[in-house]
Design a protein around this motif. Structure first.
Motif, PDB file in Angstrom:
ATOM      1  N   THR A 183       0.841  -1.197   0.000  1.00 31.05           N
ATOM      2  CA  THR A 183       0.000   0.000   0.000  1.00 31.05           C
ATOM      3  C   THR A 183       0.873   1.244   0.000  1.00 31.05           C
ATOM      4  O   THR A 183       0.600   2.218  -0.712  1.00 31.05           O
ATOM      5  CB  THR A 183      -0.922   0.001   1.238  1.00 31.05           C
ATOM      6  OG1 THR A 183      -1.696  -1.189   1.241  1.00 31.05           O
ATOM      7  CG2 THR A 183      -1.842   1.213   1.240  1.00 31.05           C
ATOM      8  N   GLN A 184       1.931   1.198   0.797  1.00 32.21           N
ATOM      9  CA  GLN A 184       2.885   2.308   0.864  1.00 32.21           C
ATOM     10  C   GLN A 184       3.535   2.539  -0.512  1.00 32.21           C
ATOM     11  O   GLN A 184       3.722   3.686  -0.938  1.00 32.21           O
ATOM     12  CB  GLN A 184       3.940   1.969   1.910  1.00 32.21           C
ATOM     13  CG  GLN A 184       4.740   3.166   2.431  1.00 32.21           C
ATOM     14  CD  GLN A 184       5.790   2.716   3.426  1.00 32.21           C
ATOM     15  OE1 GLN A 184       6.170   1.536   3.444  1.00 32.21           O
ATOM     16  NE2 GLN A 184       6.266   3.618   4.243  1.00 32.21           N
ATOM     17  N   VAL A 244       2.186   1.829  -3.456  1.00 34.88           N
ATOM     18  CA  VAL A 244       1.187   2.400  -4.363  1.00 34.88           C
ATOM     19  C   VAL A 244       1.071   3.903  -4.122  1.00 34.88           C
ATOM     20  O   VAL A 244       0.986   4.694  -5.066  1.00 34.88           O
ATOM     21  CB  VAL A 244      -0.186   1.707  -4.185  1.00 34.88           C
ATOM     22  CG1 VAL A 244      -1.260   2.415  -4.994  1.00 34.88           C
ATOM     23  CG2 VAL A 244      -0.102   0.246  -4.606  1.00 34.88           C
ATOM     24  N   ALA A 245       1.064   4.315  -2.845  1.00 36.39           N
ATOM     25  CA  ALA A 245       0.994   5.736  -2.506  1.00 36.39           C
ATOM     26  C   ALA A 245       2.206   6.476  -3.075  1.00 36.39           C
ATOM     27  O   ALA A 245       2.078   7.583  -3.627  1.00 36.39           O
ATOM     28  CB  ALA A 245       0.922   5.908  -0.994  1.00 36.39           C
ATOM     29  N   LEU A 246       3.381   5.867  -2.969  1.00 36.26           N
ATOM     30  CA  LEU A 246       4.599   6.476  -3.521  1.00 36.26           C
ATOM     31  C   LEU A 246       4.488   6.601  -5.037  1.00 36.26           C
ATOM     32  O   LEU A 246       4.847   7.638  -5.611  1.00 36.26           O
ATOM     33  CB  LEU A 246       5.815   5.623  -3.145  1.00 36.26           C
ATOM     34  CG  LEU A 246       7.152   6.042  -3.780  1.00 36.26           C
ATOM     35  CD1 LEU A 246       7.509   7.478  -3.419  1.00 36.26           C
ATOM     36  CD2 LEU A 246       8.270   5.092  -3.356  1.00 36.26           C
ATOM     37  N   ASN A 247       3.994   5.559  -5.714  1.00 30.79           N
ATOM     38  CA  ASN A 247       3.835   5.604  -7.172  1.00 30.79           C
ATOM     39  C   ASN A 247       2.884   6.725  -7.587  1.00 30.79           C
ATOM     40  O   ASN A 247       3.110   7.419  -8.586  1.00 30.79           O
ATOM     41  CB  ASN A 247       3.303   4.270  -7.693  1.00 30.79           C
ATOM     42  CG  ASN A 247       4.332   3.164  -7.618  1.00 30.79           C
ATOM     43  OD1 ASN A 247       5.523   3.434  -7.503  1.00 30.79           O
ATOM     44  ND2 ASN A 247       3.892   1.928  -7.647  1.00 30.79           N
ATOM     45  N   ALA A 248       1.802   6.907  -6.805  1.00 29.38           N
ATOM     46  CA  ALA A 248       0.824   7.954  -7.109  1.00 29.38           C
ATOM     47  C   ALA A 248       1.459   9.332  -6.999  1.00 29.38           C
ATOM     48  O   ALA A 248       1.267  10.198  -7.865  1.00 29.38           O
ATOM     49  CB  ALA A 248      -0.368   7.845  -6.167  1.00 29.38           C
ATOM     50  N   LEU A 249       2.251   9.547  -5.940  1.00 32.06           N
ATOM     51  CA  LEU A 249       2.872  10.860  -5.736  1.00 32.06           C
ATOM     52  C   LEU A 249       4.032  11.086  -6.717  1.00 32.06           C
ATOM     53  O   LEU A 249       4.289  12.216  -7.132  1.00 32.06           O
ATOM     54  CB  LEU A 249       3.352  10.985  -4.294  1.00 32.06           C
ATOM     55  CG  LEU A 249       2.225  10.914  -3.251  1.00 32.06           C
ATOM     56  CD1 LEU A 249       2.772  11.073  -1.836  1.00 32.06           C
ATOM     57  CD2 LEU A 249       1.155  11.967  -3.523  1.00 32.06           C
ATOM     58  N   ALA A 250       4.702  10.000  -7.102  1.00 27.45           N
ATOM     59  CA  ALA A 250       5.748  10.122  -8.128  1.00 27.45           C
ATOM     60  C   ALA A 250       5.125  10.548  -9.451  1.00 27.45           C
ATOM     61  O   ALA A 250       5.681  11.381 -10.180  1.00 27.45           O
ATOM     62  CB  ALA A 250       6.486   8.796  -8.285  1.00 27.45           C
ATOM     63  N   PHE A 251       3.952   9.983  -9.772  1.00 27.99           N
ATOM     64  CA  PHE A 251       3.234  10.391 -10.984  1.00 27.99           C
ATOM     65  C   PHE A 251       2.857  11.864 -10.890  1.00 27.99           C
ATOM     66  O   PHE A 251       3.060  12.626 -11.837  1.00 27.99           O
ATOM     67  CB  PHE A 251       1.969   9.549 -11.169  1.00 27.99           C
ATOM     68  CG  PHE A 251       1.132   9.989 -12.349  1.00 27.99           C
ATOM     69  CD1 PHE A 251       1.343   9.462 -13.612  1.00 27.99           C
ATOM     70  CD2 PHE A 251       0.149  10.962 -12.199  1.00 27.99           C
ATOM     71  CE1 PHE A 251       0.601   9.889 -14.706  1.00 27.99           C
ATOM     72  CE2 PHE A 251      -0.601  11.403 -13.281  1.00 27.99           C
ATOM     73  CZ  PHE A 251      -0.383  10.868 -14.536  1.00 27.99           C
ATOM     74  N   LEU A 252       2.303  12.260  -9.758  1.00 28.37           N
ATOM     75  CA  LEU A 252       1.855  13.640  -9.562  1.00 28.37           C
ATOM     76  C   LEU A 252       2.983  14.636  -9.816  1.00 28.37           C
ATOM     77  O   LEU A 252       2.810  15.614 -10.556  1.00 28.37           O
ATOM     78  CB  LEU A 252       1.326  13.804  -8.128  1.00 28.37           C
ATOM     79  CG  LEU A 252       1.044  15.233  -7.665  1.00 28.37           C
ATOM     80  CD1 LEU A 252      -0.101  15.839  -8.458  1.00 28.37           C
ATOM     81  CD2 LEU A 252       0.734  15.257  -6.172  1.00 28.37           C
ATOM     82  N   TYR A 253       4.136  14.379  -9.218  1.00 22.24           N
ATOM     83  CA  TYR A 253       5.227  15.355  -9.303  1.00 22.24           C
ATOM     84  C   TYR A 253       6.033  15.236 -10.596  1.00 22.24           C
ATOM     85  O   TYR A 253       6.329  16.242 -11.244  1.00 22.24           O
ATOM     86  CB  TYR A 253       6.147  15.216  -8.083  1.00 22.24           C
ATOM     87  CG  TYR A 253       5.576  15.926  -6.876  1.00 22.24           C
ATOM     88  CD1 TYR A 253       5.722  17.305  -6.721  1.00 22.24           C
ATOM     89  CD2 TYR A 253       4.839  15.235  -5.927  1.00 22.24           C
ATOM     90  CE1 TYR A 253       5.168  17.976  -5.641  1.00 22.24           C
ATOM     91  CE2 TYR A 253       4.281  15.893  -4.836  1.00 22.24           C
ATOM     92  CZ  TYR A 253       4.445  17.268  -4.700  1.00 22.24           C
ATOM     93  OH  TYR A 253       3.885  17.932  -3.636  1.00 22.24           O
ATOM     94  N   GLN A 254       6.378  14.028 -10.969  1.00 20.88           N
ATOM     95  CA  GLN A 254       7.296  13.874 -12.094  1.00 20.88           C
ATOM     96  C   GLN A 254       6.605  13.944 -13.449  1.00 20.88           C
ATOM     97  O   GLN A 254       7.159  14.504 -14.394  1.00 20.88           O
ATOM     98  CB  GLN A 254       8.083  12.570 -11.936  1.00 20.88           C
ATOM     99  CG  GLN A 254       9.003  12.607 -10.722  1.00 20.88           C
ATOM    100  CD  GLN A 254       9.643  11.261 -10.402  1.00 20.88           C
ATOM    101  OE1 GLN A 254       9.311  10.242 -11.008  1.00 20.88           O
ATOM    102  NE2 GLN A 254      10.532  11.248  -9.438  1.00 20.88           N
ATOM    103  N   LYS A 255       5.390  13.409 -13.545  1.00 19.46           N
ATOM    104  CA  LYS A 255       4.729  13.375 -14.852  1.00 19.46           C
ATOM    105  C   LYS A 255       3.681  14.465 -15.026  1.00 19.46           C
ATOM    106  O   LYS A 255       3.435  14.908 -16.146  1.00 19.46           O
ATOM    107  CB  LYS A 255       4.091  11.996 -15.086  1.00 19.46           C
ATOM    108  CG  LYS A 255       5.124  10.884 -15.186  1.00 19.46           C
ATOM    109  CD  LYS A 255       4.533   9.604 -15.735  1.00 19.46           C
ATOM    110  CE  LYS A 255       5.615   8.541 -15.922  1.00 19.46           C
ATOM    111  NZ  LYS A 255       5.099   7.282 -16.457  1.00 19.46           N
TER     112      LYS A 255
END
Length: 318
Positions: A68-69, A71-82
């Motif tokens: 779960t942690q 998935v949360a990191l992947n979501a925030l990586a998408f938000l900032y980087q992409k």
């Protein structure tokens, strides 16, 4: 906040990149949770320190699972980087390591016992999971064009990691699917007369308006009800929901008197273990399962005890 222009714009960006609906919902959930955690501060005003703080909060206060942690990191990586085009850099943060757990596997006899207690449709689905190593979502998403009944192969489209792969199809499942083909195509033909058909990926229906009439797009396991497409808003028929299969499986496992913790994924584990037990090469199994790293597949050698090859228990020397 669900309908904020900011979140809606992120949603459109996710769809533009062709991510699945499940990924879209998951990413939006965690992005919203992050913003609320920081008292509705706009993400463009935050960065790596706030992301690290949020992930630490999830682990230490919310006690979420490691996956779960991630998935949360992947979501925030998408938000900032992409989306924001802002490099988070090195977060200086290590994800909690997941304690290795050996997967639960079933013997062929146990699988047969469970199958005998299921009604025909759930039994066929579970048989495919066991015979082809599919995840439940991959099986339910199968369309007529994804299965070669003569060459005994299945093509999994857009699997985990957004990759396609091929796996084998058992002769027995092939025969059952052949018997099912006329039934699902008759349902499609009936739907077509009402101007609807199987749900199509993304906005494919806009690009190919008559694709829903083509037999290849029909699901092997269609839902009994018509729904609204989450992206196009059009009436369509989706595939079965996994919850109905999970309920049927749970009842069958209980009736079979098994004390193992059995889920739909257990049959994928059992597929891999049986292949290795009967001499299949680990690289072949890796390819059939769609694992990027052979280390992921090697967990099944531990289930078999093959990592102790040639080692005898001292108790057997007494």
């Amino acid at each position: 906040m669900d309908h904020s222009p900011f979140l809606e714009d992120i949603r459109q960006n996710i769809r533009l990149r062709g991510y699945s609906i499940r990924t879209e919902k998951s990413y939006l959930y965690w992005i919203k949770a992050f913003i609320l955690f920081k008292n509705k501060t706009h993400p463009s005003l935050m960065g790596a320190p706030e992301v690290t703080q949020f992930l630490s909060f999830l682990a230490n206060q919310r006690h979420v699972a490691v996956n779960t942690q991630k998935v949360a990191l992947n979501a925030l990586a998408f938000l900032y980087q992409k989306y924001l085009h802002q490099n988070l850099g090195d977060l200086g943060f290590s994800l909690a390591t997941k304690q290795r757990q050996l997967p639960v596997v079933l013997t062929p006899e146990e699988v047969s016992r469970i199958l005998s207690l299921l009604s025909p449709e759930p039994a066929l689905i579970i048989r495919i999971l066991y015979g082809s190593g599919l995840r439940i979502s991959e099986c339910l998403r199968l369309r007529v064009q994804d299965v070669d009944l003569d060459k005994l192969s299945i093509t999994v489209r857009d699997g985990k990691g957004r990759q396609d792969r091929q796996t084998l199809l058992s002769h027995q499942c092939s025969q059952q699917l052949k018997a099912r083909l006329n039934q699902v195509l008759a349902m499609q033909k009936s739907d077509n007369q009402n101007g609807i058909g199987p749900s199509l990926p993304g906005i494919l229906s806009h690009k190919y308006p008559n694709a829903f009439r083509q037999p290849g797009w029909m699901f092997w396991f269609p839902s009994q009800t018509v729904c609204t497409h989450p992206i196009t808003g059009e009436a369509c028929r989706h595939h079965l929901h996994s919850s109905s299969i999970r309920r049927a499986l749970s009842a069958a496992v209980q009736q079979a008197g098994l004390f193992k913790k059995v889920s739909c994924h257990t049959f994928r584990h059992s597929f891999a273990t049986q292949l290795l037990a009967t001499g299949a090469d680990i690289r072949t199994v890796q390819e059939l399962l769609g694992h990027n790293d052979v280390k992921t597949t090697q967990i099944y050698t531990h289930v078999l005890g093959q990592h102790y090859a040639g080692v005898m228990s001292p108790a057997d020397r007494l």
